[in-house]
Design an enzyme around this catalytic site. Structure first.
Site, PDB file in Angstrom:
ATOM      1  N   LYS A 127     -11.340  -4.424  -3.077  1.00  0.00           N
ATOM      2  CA  LYS A 127     -12.205  -3.244  -3.073  1.00  0.00           C
ATOM      3  C   LYS A 127     -11.539  -2.058  -3.732  1.00  0.00           C
ATOM      4  CE  LYS A 127     -14.073  -3.601   1.573  1.00  0.00           C
ATOM      5  NZ  LYS A 127     -13.438  -3.217   2.846  1.00  0.00           N
TER       6      LYS A 127
ATOM      7  N   LYS B 279       0.806  -1.217   0.000  1.00  0.00           N
ATOM      8  CA  LYS B 279       0.000   0.000   0.000  1.00  0.00           C
ATOM      9  C   LYS B 279       0.843   1.272   0.000  1.00  0.00           C
ATOM     10  CE  LYS B 279      -4.429  -1.483   1.904  1.00  0.00           C
ATOM     11  NZ  LYS B 279      -5.488  -1.169   2.874  1.00  0.00           N
TER      12      LYS B 279
ATOM     13  N   LYS C 254      -5.243 -10.340  -6.383  1.00  0.00           N
ATOM     14  CA  LYS C 254      -6.382 -10.526  -5.481  1.00  0.00           C
ATOM     15  C   LYS C 254      -7.547  -9.620  -5.878  1.00  0.00           C
ATOM     16  CE  LYS C 254      -6.406  -8.373  -1.505  1.00  0.00           C
ATOM     17  NZ  LYS C 254      -6.264  -7.862  -0.141  1.00  0.00           N
TER      18      LYS C 254
HETATM   19  P1  AMP Z   1     -10.891  -5.611   3.754  1.00  0.00           P
HETATM   20  O1  AMP Z   1     -11.644  -5.497   2.462  1.00  0.00           O
HETATM   21  O2  AMP Z   1      -9.413  -5.431   3.541  1.00  0.00           O
HETATM   22  O3  AMP Z   1     -11.445  -4.802   4.845  1.00  0.00           O
HETATM   23  O4  AMP Z   1     -11.036  -7.134   4.193  1.00  0.00           O
HETATM   24  C1  AMP Z   1     -12.060  -7.686   4.982  1.00  0.00           C
HETATM   25  C2  AMP Z   1     -11.936  -9.194   5.009  1.00  0.00           C
HETATM   26  O5  AMP Z   1     -12.160  -9.734   3.701  1.00  0.00           O
HETATM   27  C3  AMP Z   1     -10.563  -9.704   5.448  1.00  0.00           C
HETATM   28  O6  AMP Z   1     -10.747 -10.848   6.277  1.00  0.00           O
HETATM   29  C4  AMP Z   1      -9.894 -10.101   4.164  1.00  0.00           C
HETATM   30  O7  AMP Z   1      -8.940 -11.109   4.340  1.00  0.00           O
HETATM   31  C5  AMP Z   1     -11.081 -10.602   3.346  1.00  0.00           C
HETATM   32  N1  AMP Z   1     -10.828 -10.472   1.907  1.00  0.00           N
HETATM   33  C6  AMP Z   1     -10.660  -9.308   1.218  1.00  0.00           C
HETATM   34  N2  AMP Z   1     -10.427  -9.560  -0.093  1.00  0.00           N
HETATM   35  C7  AMP Z   1     -10.434 -10.923  -0.230  1.00  0.00           C
HETATM   36  C8  AMP Z   1     -10.257 -11.808  -1.349  1.00  0.00           C
HETATM   37  N3  AMP Z   1     -10.029 -11.356  -2.577  1.00  0.00           N
HETATM   38  N4  AMP Z   1     -10.348 -13.141  -1.115  1.00  0.00           N
HETATM   39  C9  AMP Z   1     -10.601 -13.619   0.124  1.00  0.00           C
HETATM   40  N5  AMP Z   1     -10.772 -12.836   1.206  1.00  0.00           N
HETATM   41  C10 AMP Z   1     -10.695 -11.509   1.047  1.00  0.00           C
END
Ligand code: AMP
Ligand code: TRP
Length: 338
Positions: free
Chosen positions: A198, A114, A195
């Site tokens: 968002k 990041k 990956k």
């Molecule tokens: P965040 O969007 O970074 O707030 O992530 C929230 C949760 O979603 C965390 O537990 C991440 O590990 C999971 N997560 C986000 N993107 C992915 C993805 N592409 N595949 C699996 N888990 C994800």
């Protein structure tokens, strides 16, 4: 009866939640809340670590609450909390910053990713894992269900908690990560080597939880595959990442093994069609419930207030024990943590 084990996890309220969030995190949370004492955090303080817009953060926080309830997180069973509503997170984070080392924080992959190429890296992006450790330790968490990208942060949490306990007394439960066996890393449909995230630039390879049925069908139909022209599940082959991703998504949603799913298809087109149908079946009821919840903001606000109330109790207990252990002089007038 023995006390139930505690589950805790968190999600940032920025950007639109994706199928990756759902399969890696929310879906596990929905299942685990049946068995464990569960707390789910909307981590608005973590959202300040990169450039942000205050109005969007505020709205995104409420939207994320609506989404979690729409996914099936049950406010009577689980505690859903906005991180900034419980002061203990920020308070314990300082203790964690003074327990973790600069070297440890420097090795975090998410920080490297990041911060790369950015001229104004916020200091909070660097100390982010200390706040995350505080989130987890504040509630004496046993299990942390997350996607694979978070495992390094949880490993660091374990290291820091163990160090704190050795130095100052047995204050924290040492948590374990729970990574789903399949779809722990859902990949971008257009760039299956990356990956699904968002924050990805064009979003064409992302399925958002609030996408329409048409959008979902279109994006999956355009998903990048390969030139092998055979539906096979092959792990660890970068050339087959696109097909592997579709197979894993369909396998999780239909509760089967990816290899068995693969054996049902000959053509990529049919695999895509079936995957789109399964995704739509999962997401369309969530979208409808989300609209209902967003139509009653005062209900959302009051559920979050109940969450705050419940969370504060454990948080303030842990925080006063940690403050005491580390050598802070107690003050009769101050209640810590809530
Ligand atoms: P965040 O969007 O970074 O707030 O992530 C929230 C949760 O979603 C965390 O537990 C991440 O590990 C999971 N997560 C986000 N993107 C992915 C993805 N592409 N595949 C699996 N888990 C994800
Ligand atoms: N860092 C996590 C992410 O970006 C979100 C998060 C913050 C979290 N605090 C947490 C996850 C505590 C699990 C437990 O996905």
């Amino acid at each position: 009866m023995a006390e139930r084990e505690r589950v805790l996890s968190g999600v940032q309220p920025t950007g639109q939640a994706t199928l990756g969030n759902f399969l890696g995190a929310f879906r596990q949370w929905r299942i685990q809340q049946e068995e464990y004492e569960s707390t789910f955090l909307i981590v608005d303080q973590h959202a300040l670590t990169v450039e942000h817009d205050p109005a969007a953060l505020r709205e995104g926080t409420l939207q994320m609450a609506a989404l979690l309830f729409a996914v099936g997180i049950d406010p009577t069973r689980s505690t859903v909390v906005v991180q900034s509503h419980v002061a203990g997170h920020a308070q314990l984070a300082w203790l964690m910053e003074c327990t973790a080392t600069y070297g440890e924080l420097s090795r975090m992959i998410q920080f490297k990713d990041k911060s790369r190429g950015s001229a104004m890296v916020r200091a909070g992006l660097f100390t982010y894992p200390a706040l995350m450790a505080a989130d987890i330790l504040l509630y004496q968490t046993d299990l942390v269900p997350v996607g694979e990208d978070q495992s390094q942060h949880i490993e660091l949490t374990r290291t820091v908690a163990t160090r704190f306990n050795h130095a100052y007394g047995d204050i924290f439960t040492i948590p374990r990560a729970v990574i789903p066996p399949l779809a722990a890393r859902v990949m971008d449909l257009s760039h299956p080597e990356a990956k699904m995230s968002k924050s990805s630039a064009d979003g064409q390879g992302n399925i958002y939880l609030l996408d329409s049925d048409d959008q979902i069908r279109r994006k999956i139909a355009k998903a990048k595959t390969d030139l092998f022209n055979e539906v096979l599940y092959v792990e660890d082959d970068p050339a087959r990442a696109g097909v592997r991703n579709l197979l894993e998504i369909l396998a999780v949603l239909t509760d089967r093994e990816p290899k068995d799913v693969a054996s049902n298809f000959v053509r990529y087109g049919d695999l895509k069609e079936a995957t789109a149908t399964a995704v739509i079946e999962q997401l369309s009821p969530i979208r409808e419930r989300y609209q209902d919840y967003m139509g009653d903001r005062s209900q959302l606000v009051s559920w979050l207030a109940i969450g705050r109330e419940r969370a504060s109790e454990v948080a303030s207990q842990t925080l006063s024990r940690a403050y005491d252990a580390i050598g802070f002089l107690p003050s009769k007038e101050v209640t810590y943590g809530d």
